[in-house]
Motif scaffolding. Structure first.
Motif, PDB file in Angstrom:
ATOM      1  N   PRO A   1       0.824  -1.215   0.000  1.00  0.00           N
ATOM      2  CA  PRO A   1       0.000   0.000   0.000  1.00  0.00           C
ATOM      3  C   PRO A   1       0.856   1.262   0.000  1.00  0.00           C
ATOM      4  O   PRO A   1       1.916   1.320   0.619  1.00  0.00           O
TER       5      PRO A   1
ATOM      6  N   ARG B   1      -3.517   3.949  -0.822  1.00  0.00           N
ATOM      7  CA  ARG B   1      -3.614   3.582  -2.235  1.00  0.00           C
ATOM      8  C   ARG B   1      -3.144   2.129  -2.419  1.00  0.00           C
ATOM      9  O   ARG B   1      -2.108   1.730  -1.898  1.00  0.00           O
TER      10      ARG B   1
ATOM     11  N   GLU C   1      -4.603  -0.493  -1.177  1.00  0.00           N
ATOM     12  CA  GLU C   1      -4.833  -1.267   0.049  1.00  0.00           C
ATOM     13  C   GLU C   1      -6.234  -1.866   0.060  1.00  0.00           C
ATOM     14  O   GLU C   1      -7.182  -1.295  -0.473  1.00  0.00           O
TER      15      GLU C   1
ATOM     16  N   VAL D   1     -11.746   4.755  -5.094  1.00  0.00           N
ATOM     17  CA  VAL D   1     -12.088   3.934  -3.931  1.00  0.00           C
ATOM     18  C   VAL D   1     -13.357   3.156  -4.247  1.00  0.00           C
ATOM     19  O   VAL D   1     -14.349   3.729  -4.708  1.00  0.00           O
TER      20      VAL D   1
ATOM     21  N   VAL E   1      -6.504  -3.964  -6.810  1.00  0.00           N
ATOM     22  CA  VAL E   1      -5.478  -3.293  -6.006  1.00  0.00           C
ATOM     23  C   VAL E   1      -4.128  -3.323  -6.715  1.00  0.00           C
ATOM     24  O   VAL E   1      -3.294  -2.422  -6.519  1.00  0.00           O
TER      25      VAL E   1
ATOM     26  N   SER F   1      -8.068   1.393  -4.466  1.00  0.00           N
ATOM     27  CA  SER F   1      -8.171   1.122  -3.032  1.00  0.00           C
ATOM     28  C   SER F   1      -9.537   0.520  -2.738  1.00  0.00           C
ATOM     29  O   SER F   1     -10.554   0.971  -3.274  1.00  0.00           O
TER      30      SER F   1
END
Length: 506
Positions: free
Chosen positions: A258, A283, A285, A421, A447, A452
């Motif tokens: 991450p 980012r 993760e 996200v 990812v 994320s």
């Protein structure tokens, strides 16, 4: 149980086609009185079509259905119910404004003598006897709209008993239940079995199958694969029969480190649902959220997507403050939300696949522009291939897909917005192990590309297998945050229960 007795229900050579597509091909199945038979298969294996055939919604194109050794043909669902075959579905279908007793006897209310007036006192008395038999405390005058999901299931089971059902089909009955409610349902299933009722139990959860079922029947791609006693087969062998291969790695974790903080949430509060929720998402993760029923996880995610009012707190994305008051704001800022309830909140079931996937990006595709259909097809095909979507064609309505494939459509729909996200709220709820593996692989691919992910899941192995960090919530507050590999299942469950043991162990 005597395996030489005549099955209560026996299917032989059942075939069903839709516009040239073979949904069922030479399917066989049998279940005896006082037996729980687990019907197992991936989404798209033909289970739902078979249940609709058994309950008179569909008529088989070929094959025979026998009840107690006698051939039967159901013209409609009413025929099946009168013959003693009934189903309790994951999504219950009842009249919300009617009472419990009225729902049990709707369409066949007893009348008083020659007056023809409905005997309401008899209806309520008979309903009370049914719940006494089930050993369930449920007020028969309560409105169905005020009942929990578990209580709705109990009403459906009582309705089946009121019709002297010989075969009760339970289709994913535990999907939305708490552990206490699941244990109560197990007790009722055993009670039905001991009373001589034949039960067909459909579930993707192997612990449930081994807990309540005696035998199994496996379907794959609309065909009968195998049957036998559950005592004679392992879970891994069942999986291999279901998917035609061994699923060696259930939770493939992408090798991604991450990066910097992408999303920062500070002191997020709601008057009734959650309080002082603060966390960071980096980012690339996968941030897991775990908690028991009522912990407030989904409510926090809905607030981040602009679906809640009266929310206070600070949210930063890429270091900049963002104000999200509606879903359109969230999409504009690059936040996507895949809800837990895919049928009511995630997809438009009566629209085709390609229109569902491109719905959030109509401004990009164009409403009435020349070439819109080609662009829709291109986008939808891209995500259908990535997610291994099983469908006859992209213009097929989402309602015609299995639950797992409906979930893939919802995933594709939000990925088409090109988010920064993506919030996945119970992304594998109610889908089979093969579809779960495909979703897990795809999360790893996301990812790897820098996206994320916030993963909300009630399945502890899923959270522990996929997440880089695990946020544990209890009664609307964050109880603890664990780094990957530092917590045992016991520590996480302890934190979710509000115990201090988790902090002591960590």
């Amino acid at each position: 149980m005597d395996m030489n007795t005549t099955p209560v229900l026996q299917l032989t050579g059942i075939c069903k086609r839709f516009a040239g597509i073979v949904a069922l091909n030479n399917v066989a199945l049998s279940v005896r009185a006082g037996e729980v038979m687990a019907l197992i298969g991936e989404n798209g294996a033909g289970k739902s079509t078979l249940v609709k055939t058994l309950t008179g919604i569909y008529r088989p194109d070929e094959g025979t259905i026998e009840l107690a050794g006698q051939p039967v043909r159901f013209a409609n669902a009413q025929d099946a119910m009168q013959a003693g075959v009934t189903a309790v579905h994951q999504e219950t279908v009842m009249f919300d404004e009617l009472t419990v007793a009225e729902n049990i006897y709707v369409g066949r209310q007893p009348c008083r003598g020659a007056s023809g007036r409905i005997d309401w006192s008899k209806i309520e008395a008979e309903a009370e006897k049914l719940f006494e038999r089930l050993e369930v405390a449920l007020p028969v005058r309560a409105r169905v709209k005020d009942l929990s999901v578990a209580q709705r299931h109990f009403v459906e089971i009582a309705r089946a008993l009121s019709q002297d059902a010989r075969v009760v089909i339970l289709d994913e009955p535990t999907a939305s239940l708490s552990q206490r409610e699941i244990r109560e349902l197990y007790r009722i299933i055993r009670q039905l079995r001991d009373a001589g009722t034949a039960v067909i139990f459909i579930s993707h959860k192997f612990d449930e199958i081994y807990e309540v079922a005696d035998r199994y029947t496996v379907l794959r791609d609309g065909q009968f694969i195998a049957e036998g006693a559950l005592a004679d087969i392992t879970e891994q062998e069942l999986v291999a029969l279901m998917v035609g291969r061994t699923v060696k790695q259930a939770y493939p974790k992408a090798d991604v480190t991450p990066g910097e903080v992408l999303l920062s949430v500070e002191n997020l509060c709601h008057p009734t649902e959650f309080d002082n929720v603060s966390f960071e998402l980096r980012r690339g993760e996968i941030l897991g959220f775990y908690g028991l029923v009522g912990a407030g996880r989904s409510e926090v995610m809905q607030a981040l997507f602009g679906l809640s009012t009266q929310v206070r707190g600070n949210v930063r994305l890429d270091g900049k403050p963002v104000c999200v008051t509606c879903a359109a704001d969230a999409i504009k800022h690059g936040i996507a939300y895949v809800p837990e309830d895919r049928q009511h909140q995630g997809a438009h079931l009566t629209l085709p696949i390609l229109q569902n996937i491109t719905l959030p990006i109509l401004s990009k595709v164009g409403f009435f522009l020349r070439g819109r259909r080609a662009e829709e097809n291109k986008i939808a095909r891209h995500f259908a291939e990535q997610l291994e979507l099983k469908a006859a064609y992209l213009t097929q309505n989402v309602s015609e897909l299995s639950g797992g494939n409906q979930q893939k459509v919802v995933l594709g729909k939000w990925l088409a917005t090109n988010p920064k996200v993506i919030i996945l709220d119970e992304p594998t709820k109610g889908i089979d192990i093969g579809s779960k593996a495909a979703v897990h692989r795809f999360i790893g691919e996301l990812v790897s590309k820098g996206l994320s992910v916030i993963l909300v899941s009630s399945e502890l192995p899923e959270v522990m297998g996929l997440a880089d960090r695990i946020v544990v919530m209890h009664q609307g507050r964050i109880e603890h945050t664990f780094n990957r590999g530092e917590a045992t299942p016991e520590m996480i469950v302890s934190a979710a229960s509000g115990n201090e043991l988790a902090e002591d162990c960590a």
